[in-house]
Design a protein around this motif. Structure first.
Motif, PDB file in Angstrom:
ATOM      1  N   LEU A  95       0.807  -1.204   0.000  1.00 20.50           N
ATOM      2  CA  LEU A  95       0.000   0.000   0.000  1.00 20.50           C
ATOM      3  C   LEU A  95       0.846   1.262   0.000  1.00 20.50           C
ATOM      4  O   LEU A  95       0.407   2.311  -0.481  1.00 20.50           O
ATOM      5  CB  LEU A  95      -0.937  -0.003   1.214  1.00 20.50           C
ATOM      6  N   LEU A  96       2.072   1.177   0.529  1.00 17.30           N
ATOM      7  CA  LEU A  96       2.967   2.333   0.492  1.00 17.30           C
ATOM      8  C   LEU A  96       3.235   2.753  -0.947  1.00 17.30           C
ATOM      9  O   LEU A  96       3.160   3.944  -1.297  1.00 17.30           O
ATOM     10  CB  LEU A  96       4.280   2.004   1.198  1.00 17.30           C
ATOM     11  N   ARG A  97       3.533   1.792  -1.821  1.00 14.68           N
ATOM     12  CA  ARG A  97       3.776   2.115  -3.230  1.00 14.68           C
ATOM     13  C   ARG A  97       2.494   2.616  -3.902  1.00 14.68           C
ATOM     14  O   ARG A  97       2.558   3.463  -4.793  1.00 14.68           O
ATOM     15  CB  ARG A  97       4.299   0.886  -3.969  1.00 14.68           C
ATOM     16  N   LEU A  98       1.342   2.104  -3.459  1.00 15.74           N
ATOM     17  CA  LEU A  98       0.083   2.607  -4.007  1.00 15.74           C
ATOM     18  C   LEU A  98      -0.121   4.072  -3.617  1.00 15.74           C
ATOM     19  O   LEU A  98      -0.588   4.883  -4.422  1.00 15.74           O
ATOM     20  CB  LEU A  98      -1.079   1.757  -3.499  1.00 15.74           C
ATOM     21  N   GLY A  99       0.247   4.408  -2.392  1.00 17.32           N
ATOM     22  CA  GLY A  99       0.166   5.797  -1.962  1.00 17.32           C
ATOM     23  C   GLY A  99       1.111   6.684  -2.752  1.00 17.32           C
ATOM     24  O   GLY A  99       0.769   7.819  -3.108  1.00 17.32           O
ATOM     25  N   PHE A 100       2.325   6.184  -3.033  1.00 21.42           N
ATOM     26  CA  PHE A 100       3.263   6.931  -3.892  1.00 21.42           C
ATOM     27  C   PHE A 100       2.618   7.235  -5.245  1.00 21.42           C
ATOM     28  O   PHE A 100       2.702   8.356  -5.753  1.00 21.42           O
ATOM     29  CB  PHE A 100       4.530   6.109  -4.120  1.00 21.42           C
ATOM     30  N   ALA A 101       1.982   6.219  -5.825  1.00 18.62           N
ATOM     31  CA  ALA A 101       1.363   6.402  -7.141  1.00 18.62           C
ATOM     32  C   ALA A 101       0.238   7.423  -7.071  1.00 18.62           C
ATOM     33  O   ALA A 101       0.050   8.222  -8.004  1.00 18.62           O
ATOM     34  CB  ALA A 101       0.845   5.061  -7.657  1.00 18.62           C
ATOM     35  N   ALA A 102      -0.530   7.425  -5.980  1.00 16.54           N
ATOM     36  CA  ALA A 102      -1.625   8.381  -5.848  1.00 16.54           C
ATOM     37  C   ALA A 102      -1.105   9.809  -5.797  1.00 16.54           C
ATOM     38  O   ALA A 102      -1.693  10.724  -6.385  1.00 16.54           O
ATOM     39  CB  ALA A 102      -2.446   8.067  -4.603  1.00 16.54           C
ATOM     40  N   VAL A 103       0.012  10.019  -5.113  1.00 21.54           N
ATOM     41  CA  VAL A 103       0.598  11.364  -5.058  1.00 21.54           C
ATOM     42  C   VAL A 103       1.061  11.793  -6.446  1.00 21.54           C
ATOM     43  O   VAL A 103       0.827  12.936  -6.865  1.00 21.54           O
ATOM     44  CB  VAL A 103       1.761  11.397  -4.046  1.00 21.54           C
ATOM     45  N   THR A 104       1.709  10.896  -7.173  1.00 20.10           N
ATOM     46  CA  THR A 104       2.105  11.212  -8.547  1.00 20.10           C
ATOM     47  C   THR A 104       0.889  11.561  -9.390  1.00 20.10           C
ATOM     48  O   THR A 104       0.913  12.517 -10.184  1.00 20.10           O
ATOM     49  CB  THR A 104       2.855  10.017  -9.162  1.00 20.10           C
ATOM     50  N   PHE A 105      -0.178  10.796  -9.227  1.00 20.25           N
ATOM     51  CA  PHE A 105      -1.417  11.093  -9.951  1.00 20.25           C
ATOM     52  C   PHE A 105      -1.890  12.511  -9.659  1.00 20.25           C
ATOM     53  O   PHE A 105      -2.254  13.262 -10.578  1.00 20.25           O
ATOM     54  CB  PHE A 105      -2.493  10.080  -9.552  1.00 20.25           C
ATOM     55  N   PHE A 106      -1.892  12.906  -8.398  1.00 23.42           N
ATOM     56  CA  PHE A 106      -2.387  14.234  -8.051  1.00 23.42           C
ATOM     57  C   PHE A 106      -1.494  15.335  -8.606  1.00 23.42           C
ATOM     58  O   PHE A 106      -1.989  16.392  -9.023  1.00 23.42           O
ATOM     59  CB  PHE A 106      -2.522  14.370  -6.538  1.00 23.42           C
ATOM     60  N   PHE A 107      -0.179  15.133  -8.632  1.00 27.56           N
ATOM     61  CA  PHE A 107       0.701  16.147  -9.202  1.00 27.56           C
ATOM     62  C   PHE A 107       0.497  16.260 -10.714  1.00 27.56           C
ATOM     63  O   PHE A 107       0.482  17.358 -11.270  1.00 27.56           O
ATOM     64  CB  PHE A 107       2.155  15.827  -8.875  1.00 27.56           C
ATOM     65  N   LEU A 108       0.353  15.132 -11.390  1.00 23.85           N
ATOM     66  CA  LEU A 108       0.024  15.161 -12.817  1.00 23.85           C
ATOM     67  C   LEU A 108      -1.312  15.860 -13.057  1.00 23.85           C
ATOM     68  O   LEU A 108      -1.441  16.716 -13.948  1.00 23.85           O
ATOM     69  CB  LEU A 108      -0.049  13.736 -13.372  1.00 23.85           C
ATOM     70  N   LEU A 109      -2.302  15.497 -12.259  1.00 20.13           N
ATOM     71  CA  LEU A 109      -3.637  16.040 -12.443  1.00 20.13           C
ATOM     72  C   LEU A 109      -3.669  17.541 -12.185  1.00 20.13           C
ATOM     73  O   LEU A 109      -4.406  18.281 -12.845  1.00 20.13           O
ATOM     74  CB  LEU A 109      -4.612  15.324 -11.512  1.00 20.13           C
ATOM     75  N   SER A 110      -2.880  17.997 -11.236  1.00 24.79           N
ATOM     76  CA  SER A 110      -2.833  19.430 -10.947  1.00 24.79           C
ATOM     77  C   SER A 110      -2.383  20.202 -12.176  1.00 24.79           C
ATOM     78  O   SER A 110      -3.021  21.187 -12.581  1.00 24.79           O
ATOM     79  CB  SER A 110      -1.900  19.695  -9.765  1.00 24.79           C
ATOM     80  N   GLY A 111      -1.284  19.776 -12.806  1.00 20.05           N
ATOM     81  CA  GLY A 111      -0.828  20.439 -14.010  1.00 20.05           C
ATOM     82  C   GLY A 111      -1.834  20.345 -15.137  1.00 20.05           C
ATOM     83  O   GLY A 111      -2.049  21.307 -15.889  1.00 20.05           O
ATOM     84  N   PHE A 112      -2.474  19.181 -15.253  1.00 16.87           N
ATOM     85  CA  PHE A 112      -3.444  18.972 -16.322  1.00 16.87           C
ATOM     86  C   PHE A 112      -4.638  19.913 -16.170  1.00 16.87           C
ATOM     87  O   PHE A 112      -5.022  20.621 -17.112  1.00 16.87           O
ATOM     88  CB  PHE A 112      -3.909  17.517 -16.300  1.00 16.87           C
ATOM     89  N   LEU A 113      -5.248  19.936 -14.991  1.00 20.21           N
ATOM     90  CA  LEU A 113      -6.476  20.704 -14.812  1.00 20.21           C
ATOM     91  C   LEU A 113      -6.229  22.207 -14.811  1.00 20.21           C
ATOM     92  O   LEU A 113      -7.056  22.982 -15.303  1.00 20.21           O
ATOM     93  CB  LEU A 113      -7.169  20.284 -13.522  1.00 20.21           C
ATOM     94  N   LEU A 114      -5.100  22.632 -14.255  1.00 20.91           N
ATOM     95  CA  LEU A 114      -4.799  24.060 -14.302  1.00 20.91           C
ATOM     96  C   LEU A 114      -4.638  24.529 -15.742  1.00 20.91           C
ATOM     97  O   LEU A 114      -5.093  25.612 -16.117  1.00 20.91           O
ATOM     98  CB  LEU A 114      -3.535  24.362 -13.500  1.00 20.91           C
ATOM     99  N   THR A 115      -3.989  23.726 -16.561  1.00 11.73           N
ATOM    100  CA  THR A 115      -3.808  24.073 -17.971  1.00 11.73           C
ATOM    101  C   THR A 115      -5.130  24.020 -18.711  1.00 11.73           C
ATOM    102  O   THR A 115      -5.424  24.868 -19.567  1.00 11.73           O
ATOM    103  CB  THR A 115      -2.796  23.113 -18.616  1.00 11.73           C
ATOM    104  N   TRP A 116      -5.949  23.033 -18.402  1.00 14.43           N
ATOM    105  CA  TRP A 116      -7.250  22.882 -19.055  1.00 14.43           C
ATOM    106  C   TRP A 116      -8.114  24.124 -18.832  1.00 14.43           C
ATOM    107  O   TRP A 116      -8.846  24.553 -19.722  1.00 14.43           O
ATOM    108  CB  TRP A 116      -7.941  21.647 -18.496  1.00 14.43           C
ATOM    109  N   ALA A 117      -8.037  24.683 -17.640  1.00 16.59           N
ATOM    110  CA  ALA A 117      -8.898  25.813 -17.287  1.00 16.59           C
ATOM    111  C   ALA A 117      -8.228  27.166 -17.500  1.00 16.59           C
ATOM    112  O   ALA A 117      -8.869  28.191 -17.287  1.00 16.59           O
ATOM    113  CB  ALA A 117      -9.325  25.689 -15.825  1.00 16.59           C
ATOM    114  N   TRP A 118      -6.977  27.167 -17.927  1.00 16.94           N
ATOM    115  CA  TRP A 118      -6.222  28.417 -18.006  1.00 16.94           C
ATOM    116  C   TRP A 118      -6.783  29.365 -19.062  1.00 16.94           C
ATOM    117  O   TRP A 118      -7.104  28.958 -20.173  1.00 16.94           O
ATOM    118  CB  TRP A 118      -4.759  28.111 -18.338  1.00 16.94           C
ATOM    119  N   ARG A 119      -6.916  30.630 -18.679  1.00 16.82           N
ATOM    120  CA  ARG A 119      -7.305  31.685 -19.610  1.00 16.82           C
ATOM    121  C   ARG A 119      -6.193  32.721 -19.654  1.00 16.82           C
ATOM    122  O   ARG A 119      -5.862  33.313 -18.613  1.00 16.82           O
ATOM    123  CB  ARG A 119      -8.619  32.345 -19.156  1.00 16.82           C
TER     124      ARG A 119
END
Length: 385
Positions: free
Chosen positions: A42-66
């Motif tokens: 589960l530790l490695r699963l938690g690592f992957a979740a954090v990576t997901f959130f960092f990727l998603l942050s860049g993705f969604l900020l760019t998606w909504a950027w004006r």
């Protein structure tokens, strides 16, 4: 950017809850290990979740950027998204520690309150202070500060060169554990476990510049999806690739298991899920219940460890629970985490976002002439993490 700018992304919002649930599962394993550390799988699963959130942050900020959005307004809205909830959970953590008779020295909470603790090599992930999960907000804050510059640069990339920039970002993600391994003499110190030192983990896991490549990959990934260059990617492609690579992630050296092995499957998962929304493909993640749970993901992330750590100490102070009791405690504390997240979201996060994140009130004439534009702006603000 040719495509996708005005599309809402309810499936990605639902996927946020799945990632948050993975982090909750990781920390819930503390109930079963009786203070001997989290479950390794589960530790490695938690690592992957954090990576997901960092990727998603860049993705969604760019998606909504004006591009016409003032930088000051962007920063104010980002701070409104994370800082009030962070300060409330920090104060709650201080009160819970004080109630348990544990001292809370200035150095344990002040850097945490300012979200600067992980910039120091003295940061110890094994003893992170009042609310341990808040370390990732240090990275988020750094991303937000740089994003206006990053967004303008990313918008200038020619569509045919986006894949090259994505490859460069992936290479930078892989470079981080290589640097941490090569720099072992400079990052020596107390052991973290699994043949790495705490300072190596600090450098590769919590040091904001080391997590920047994941965020930048999310930025480029959003452009690729918007330009329609990843239309063939489905969410199951990323999910299958993650499932196939996860056993390798578990046996690989710890620092490579943080992000280097899972970053591409997670990027494919995000792209495929965004495509489901953009191209009108059905997805269970877009169900209203799942989307609502996804909206709780930030609050759940900030509250769950406090509930699990302090709740477990209250339910089983001697650490002697056996039989079915650990399972019962897990169910109770996970339910308590969801309840605490709902309260934080309802009483703190949503009011502060409404106060600081709503567009200026339009005059009646403006409402008659451009209501669709105003709805689009509001949708973007709700989608951005």
């Amino acid at each position: 950017m040719a495509l996708g700018r005005t599309t809402r992304l309810p499936s990605l919002t639902g996927l946020r809850f799945v990632a948050a649930a993975a982090v909750v599962a990781q920390h819930s394993s503390l109930i079963w290990t009786r203070g001997h550390g989290e479950n390794a799988v589960l530790l490695r699963l938690g690592f992957a979740a954090v990576t997901f959130f960092f990727l998603l942050s860049g993705f969604l900020l760019t998606w909504a950027w004006r591009p016409d959005q003032p930088v000051g307004i962007f920063w104010r809205r980002r701070v409104a998204r994370i800082l009030p909830s962070h300060l409330v959970t920090l104060a709650l953590g201080v009160l819970l520690l004080a109630a348990a008779g544990r001292a809370v020295p200035l150095h344990a909470w002040l850097p945490n309150a300012l979200l600067v603790q992980t910039w120091s090599p003295r940061f110890d992930l094994l003893d992170p202070g009042v609310n341990g999960v808040s370390w990732s907000l240090c990275c988020d804050l750094a991303f937000y500060l740089l994003f206006p510059v990053v967004a303008r640069r990313a918008a200038a990339i020619r569509p045919e060169r986006l894949r090259h920039w994505a490859a460069a970002a992936v290479a930078a993600v892989v470079l981080v554990p290589l640097l941490a391994t090569a720099a072992r003499p400079l990052l020596d110190g107390p052991p973290f476990g699994l043949a790495v030192t705490q300072r190596q983990i600090w450098f590769s896991y919590t040091f904001p510049p080391a997590r920047m490549p994941e965020f930048l990959l999310g930025v480029v990934l959003a452009r690729l999806v918007q330009e329609g260059r990843l239309d063939r990617v489905r969410s199951w492609h990323g999910a299958l690739a993650f499932a196939l690579l996860y056993p390798l992630d578990h046996v690989a050296p710890l620092m490579f298991g943080i992000a280097a092995i899972t970053v591409l499957p997670l990027a494919a998962l995000i792209a495929g899920t965004a495509n489901a929304d953009r191209l009108g493909r059905p997805s269970w993640l877009a169900h209203p219940v799942t989307e609502r749970l996804g909206a709780l993901s930030m609050a759940l992330y900030l509250t769950h460890l406090l509930v699990i750590e302090h709740g477990d100490a209250l339910l089983d102070p001697d650490g002697t629970a056996d039989g079915l009791r650990p399972l019962l405690f897990t169910v109770v504390l996970v339910a308590g985490s969801l309840a605490a997240a709902w309260l934080l979201h309802l009483a703190v996060e949503e009011p502060m976002v409404r106060l600081l994140n709503e567009p200026r009130r339009a005059r009646p004439a403006e409402l008659r002439t451009r209501p669709a534009e105003l709805r689009t702006v509001a949708d973007h603000q709700r989608e951005t993490p």
